[in-house]
Design a protein around this motif. Structure first.
Motif, PDB file in Angstrom:
ATOM      1  N   GLY A   8       0.609  -1.249   0.062  1.00 34.00           N
ATOM      2  CA  GLY A   8       0.139  -0.075   0.406  1.00 34.00           C
ATOM      3  C   GLY A   8       0.751   0.798  -0.199  1.00 34.00           C
ATOM      4  N   ALA A   9       1.927   1.247   0.288  1.00 31.99           N
ATOM      5  CA  ALA A   9       2.783   2.614  -0.034  1.00 31.99           C
ATOM      6  C   ALA A   9       2.622   3.021  -1.086  1.00 31.99           C
ATOM      7  N   MET A  10       2.236   4.094  -1.193  1.00 30.36           N
ATOM      8  CA  MET A  10       2.565   5.161  -2.026  1.00 30.36           C
ATOM      9  C   MET A  10       3.776   5.787  -3.309  1.00 30.36           C
ATOM     10  N   GLY A  16       5.609   9.646 -15.474  1.00 31.99           N
ATOM     11  CA  GLY A  16       3.937   9.094 -15.459  1.00 31.99           C
ATOM     12  C   GLY A  16       3.386   9.966 -15.367  1.00 31.99           C
ATOM     13  N   VAL A  17       2.264   9.656 -15.171  1.00 30.47           N
ATOM     14  CA  VAL A  17       0.927  11.594 -14.999  1.00 30.47           C
ATOM     15  C   VAL A  17       0.184  10.701 -12.967  1.00 30.47           C
ATOM     16  N   ALA A  18       0.266   9.557 -12.854  1.00 25.50           N
ATOM     17  CA  ALA A  18      -0.690   9.650 -11.706  1.00 25.50           C
ATOM     18  C   ALA A  18       0.407   8.335 -10.328  1.00 25.50           C
ATOM     19  N   PRO A  19       0.516   8.919  -9.584  1.00 27.80           N
ATOM     20  CA  PRO A  19       0.812   7.447  -8.517  1.00 27.80           C
ATOM     21  C   PRO A  19       0.415   6.134  -8.285  1.00 27.80           C
ATOM     22  N   SER A  20       1.125   5.499  -8.507  1.00 25.83           N
ATOM     23  CA  SER A  20       0.947   3.987  -7.770  1.00 25.83           C
ATOM     24  C   SER A  20       0.659   3.098  -6.718  1.00 25.83           C
ATOM     25  N   THR A  21       0.021   2.254  -6.123  1.00 25.94           N
ATOM     26  CA  THR A  21       0.619   2.040  -5.071  1.00 25.94           C
ATOM     27  C   THR A  21       1.363   0.203  -4.955  1.00 25.94           C
ATOM     28  N   ILE A  49       4.723  -3.143  -8.887  1.00 28.56           N
ATOM     29  CA  ILE A  49       4.770  -2.206  -9.095  1.00 28.56           C
ATOM     30  C   ILE A  49       3.791  -2.421 -10.627  1.00 28.56           C
ATOM     31  N   PRO A  50       2.770  -1.538  -9.579  1.00 26.74           N
ATOM     32  CA  PRO A  50       1.710  -1.395 -11.306  1.00 26.74           C
ATOM     33  C   PRO A  50       1.228  -0.178 -11.723  1.00 26.74           C
ATOM     34  N   ALA A 115      12.659   7.047 -12.748  1.00 30.10           N
ATOM     35  CA  ALA A 115      13.256   6.774 -11.160  1.00 30.10           C
ATOM     36  C   ALA A 115      11.297   6.728 -10.395  1.00 30.10           C
ATOM     37  N   ILE A 116      11.363   5.348  -9.920  1.00 31.71           N
ATOM     38  CA  ILE A 116      10.210   5.152  -8.949  1.00 31.71           C
ATOM     39  C   ILE A 116      10.737   5.432  -7.530  1.00 31.71           C
ATOM     40  N   ALA A 117      10.561   6.171  -7.350  1.00 33.27           N
ATOM     41  CA  ALA A 117       9.543   6.593  -5.771  1.00 33.27           C
ATOM     42  C   ALA A 117       9.069   6.488  -5.217  1.00 33.27           C
ATOM     43  N   PHE A 118       9.161   6.440  -3.251  1.00 36.17           N
ATOM     44  CA  PHE A 118       7.866   6.369  -2.493  1.00 36.17           C
ATOM     45  C   PHE A 118       7.789   7.992  -2.149  1.00 36.17           C
ATOM     46  N   THR A 119       6.753   7.419  -2.170  1.00 37.40           N
ATOM     47  CA  THR A 119       5.652   9.169  -1.379  1.00 37.40           C
ATOM     48  C   THR A 119       5.639   9.042   0.303  1.00 37.40           C
TER      49      THR A 119
END
Length: 129
Positions: A8-10, A16-21, A49-50, A115-119
């Motif tokens: 469930g981490a964002m 990308g244009v939208a966040p994912s979980t 990673i969706p 680059a994918i990172a956590f919010t």
């Protein structure tokens, strides 16, 4: 101080244009404040990673083809993450399933340049030293 990442981490991607979980399967048999805890090997596209909505990277062949067809006007296409390498760096002193635990400071690189990172980490109280 870093926090343990769990289901469930964002996440966000630079293209990308939208966040994912993050999706974490319970294969490590470790829970963090309820949901399964993640390690650096939880990087499989679509499974862990969706997609991030639409992709804006010209390195993505679908975006490049659509942009060429639109006579050079950037044309985003649906995001399909391609993450062939694990998350970097994780928490080398904390092992989950014999791999470093995933913390909220880790990054994962998409083959299309993002680059994918956590919010958010998905946990609040579980800190990693």
């Amino acid at each position: 101080m870093a926090s343990q990442v769990s289901m469930g981490a964002m996440m966000t991607c630079t293209f990308g244009v939208a966040p994912s979980t993050l999706v974490v399967l319970p294969k490590n048999k470790v829970l963090a404040e309820g949901p399964p805890a993640a390690n650096i090997m939880d990087h499989i596209p679509i499974v862990n990673i969706p997609p991030f909505g639409m992709c804006n990277s010209m390195a993505n062949p679908m975006v490049a083809a659509a942009t060429a067809a639109a006579l050079g006007a950037l044309t985003p296409m649906p995001c399909i993450p391609v993450t062939s390498a694990p998350w970097v760096t994780g928490a080398p002193t904390v092992l989950l399933g014999n791999m470093p635990a995933l913390d909220n400071l880790s990054k994962c690189l998409c083959n299309w340049g993002g680059a994918i990172a956590f919010t958010t980490a998905g946990t609040i109280k579980t800190m990693i030293p």
